[in-house]
Design an enzyme around this catalytic site. Structure first.
Site, PDB file in Angstrom:
ATOM      1  N   HIS A  42     -10.656   0.849  -2.567  1.00 47.18           N
ATOM      2  CA  HIS A  42     -12.016   0.842  -2.026  1.00 47.18           C
ATOM      3  C   HIS A  42     -13.038   1.544  -2.910  1.00 47.18           C
ATOM      4  O   HIS A  42     -12.744   2.589  -3.494  1.00 47.18           O
ATOM      5  CB  HIS A  42     -12.039   1.576  -0.671  1.00 47.18           C
ATOM      6  N   HIS A  46     -17.447   2.362   0.984  1.00 50.77           N
ATOM      7  CA  HIS A  46     -16.822   1.339   1.850  1.00 50.77           C
ATOM      8  C   HIS A  46     -17.136   1.585   3.321  1.00 50.77           C
ATOM      9  O   HIS A  46     -17.009   2.709   3.814  1.00 50.77           O
ATOM     10  CB  HIS A  46     -15.303   1.306   1.626  1.00 50.77           C
ATOM     11  N   HIS A  72     -10.343   6.956   2.018  1.00 55.14           N
ATOM     12  CA  HIS A  72      -8.985   6.798   1.492  1.00 55.14           C
ATOM     13  C   HIS A  72      -8.965   5.764   0.383  1.00 55.14           C
ATOM     14  O   HIS A  72      -9.819   4.886   0.336  1.00 55.14           O
ATOM     15  CB  HIS A  72      -8.017   6.374   2.618  1.00 55.14           C
ATOM     16  N   LYS A 131      -7.046  -4.920  -3.145  1.00 54.42           N
ATOM     17  CA  LYS A 131      -7.826  -5.461  -2.021  1.00 54.42           C
ATOM     18  C   LYS A 131      -8.754  -4.399  -1.468  1.00 54.42           C
ATOM     19  O   LYS A 131      -8.527  -3.207  -1.688  1.00 54.42           O
ATOM     20  CB  LYS A 131      -6.878  -5.958  -0.927  1.00 54.42           C
ATOM     21  N   ASP A 167       0.786  -1.250   0.000  1.00 54.98           N
ATOM     22  CA  ASP A 167       0.000   0.000   0.000  1.00 54.98           C
ATOM     23  C   ASP A 167       0.818   1.300   0.000  1.00 54.98           C
ATOM     24  O   ASP A 167       0.522   2.217   0.792  1.00 54.98           O
ATOM     25  CB  ASP A 167      -0.964   0.004   1.204  1.00 54.98           C
ATOM     26  N   CYS A 215      -1.887  -3.055   7.505  1.00 54.98           N
ATOM     27  CA  CYS A 215      -1.774  -3.923   6.328  1.00 54.98           C
ATOM     28  C   CYS A 215      -0.477  -4.723   6.296  1.00 54.98           C
ATOM     29  O   CYS A 215      -0.481  -5.872   5.852  1.00 54.98           O
ATOM     30  CB  CYS A 215      -2.032  -3.117   5.071  1.00 54.98           C
ATOM     31  N   ASP A 259      -4.557  -0.811  -1.794  1.00 58.43           N
ATOM     32  CA  ASP A 259      -5.856  -0.641  -1.142  1.00 58.43           C
ATOM     33  C   ASP A 259      -6.762   0.017  -2.189  1.00 58.43           C
ATOM     34  O   ASP A 259      -6.387   1.047  -2.777  1.00 58.43           O
ATOM     35  CB  ASP A 259      -5.652   0.284   0.076  1.00 58.43           C
TER      36      ASP A 259
HETATM   37  C1  VGL Z   1      -4.591   0.452   5.796  1.00 62.74           C
HETATM   38  C2  VGL Z   1      -6.127   1.305   7.253  1.00 62.74           C
HETATM   39  C3  VGL Z   1      -7.106   1.220   6.287  1.00 62.74           C
HETATM   40  C4  VGL Z   1      -3.172   0.061   5.545  1.00 62.74           C
HETATM   41  C5  VGL Z   1      -5.557   0.358   4.829  1.00 62.74           C
HETATM   42  O1  VGL Z   1      -2.730   0.039   4.376  1.00 62.74           O
HETATM   43  O2  VGL Z   1      -2.467  -0.245   6.539  1.00 62.74           O
HETATM   44  N1  VGL Z   1      -4.890   0.917   7.005  1.00 62.74           N
HETATM   45  N2  VGL Z   1      -6.796   0.754   5.082  1.00 62.74           N
HETATM   46 ZN    ZN Z   2      -8.225   0.842   3.540  1.00 64.75          ZN
END
Ligand code: VGL
Ligand code: ZN
Length: 225
Positions: A66, A70, A101, A126, A22, A171, A64
């Site tokens: 979304h 979400h 995000h 994801k 990410d 993550c 990530d």
């Molecule tokens: C993440 C919070 C929400 C991450 C992703 O990449 O760690 N954290 N979505």
């Molecule tokens: Zn996320």
């Protein structure tokens, strides 16, 4: 955690994979879910990616990704704010709610421009199911649906994975723990991650759990060049 013991003399080969988690604009200072110092790890991640390429190892980026509706977003829960505690019964969402995000197709969801995405062999997205979060690069939080990462790694006969990126305690942590559960030898590149530490103490907990699980720690100096 008292101190971290780093592995030494790791010889990379084609059974190894670097999982870069990410590294997207929204998780980097200036983004909507900015992780402090998230930009400072980019250079080292690129260096390591080049080394893995040289050793014919595999490089995977997770992203990530979304939809706008979400349920991990506080904005989709009337009266709630980012950072508020929230845990759904099946563990699909939580333990906190996030700001919007990495919304599909937005600038925030793009990889940071300094990340050498051309070195990647595979991109795993994801978090597309609006009702379930997916911290792990392997599967949704409720463990019901897989991302295809394991299938891909197994198709390339990968045995050892190296985890770096953002965020340490979400993550990266869940990707490392699932990797271990799925039978890989897992190395956590702690210096090439940064954490959100929400709730406070989360980074410390994550590091302790990784260690107690049997996940190893590595840094750039751990590798034979
Ligand atoms: C993440 C919070 C929400 C991450 C992703 O990449 O760690 N954290 N979505
Ligand atoms: Zn996320």
């Amino acid at each position: 955690m008292e101190r971290i013991d780093f592995e030494k003399d790791i010889e990379l080969d084609k059974k190894d994979a670097l999982i870069i988690v990410d590294m997207q604009n929204d998780f980097i200072p200036g983004g909507s879910l900015a992780v402090e110092e998230g930009d400072l790890i980019i250079y080292g991640i690129n260096q390591l990616a080049k080394l893995l390429k040289k050793k014919k190892a595999t490089i995977v980026l997770t992203q990530d990704w979304h939809p706008k509706n979400h349920l991990s977003f506080a904005s989709n829960h009337p009266g709630k704010n980012p950072g508020d505690e929230f845990m759904s019964e099946d563990g699909a969402i939580g333990p906190v709610l996030w700001p919007d995000h990495c919304v599909q197709g937005t600038k925030g969801a793009e990889f940071h421009k300094e990340v050498k995405t051309k070195l990647a062999d595979k991109i795993i997205q994801k978090g597309m199911n609006p009702n379930v979060d997916s911290y792990s690069g392997f599967q949704d939080n409720d463990k019901k649906s897989k991302t295809g990462l394991k299938k891909y790694l197994d198709s390339k006969k990968i045995k050892h994975i190296f985890v770096c990126g953002l965020a340490l305690d979400y993550c990266c942590y869940y990707t490392a723990m699932d990797g271990f559960d799925f039978g890989y030898e897992v190395f956590f590149l702690v210096n090439l991650t940064r954490g959100v530490d929400l709730p406070v103490g989360n980074v410390e907990n994550a590091l302790n759990n990784l260690k107690n699980t049997g996940i190893k720690f590595a840094k750039i100096e751990s590798f034979i060049q």
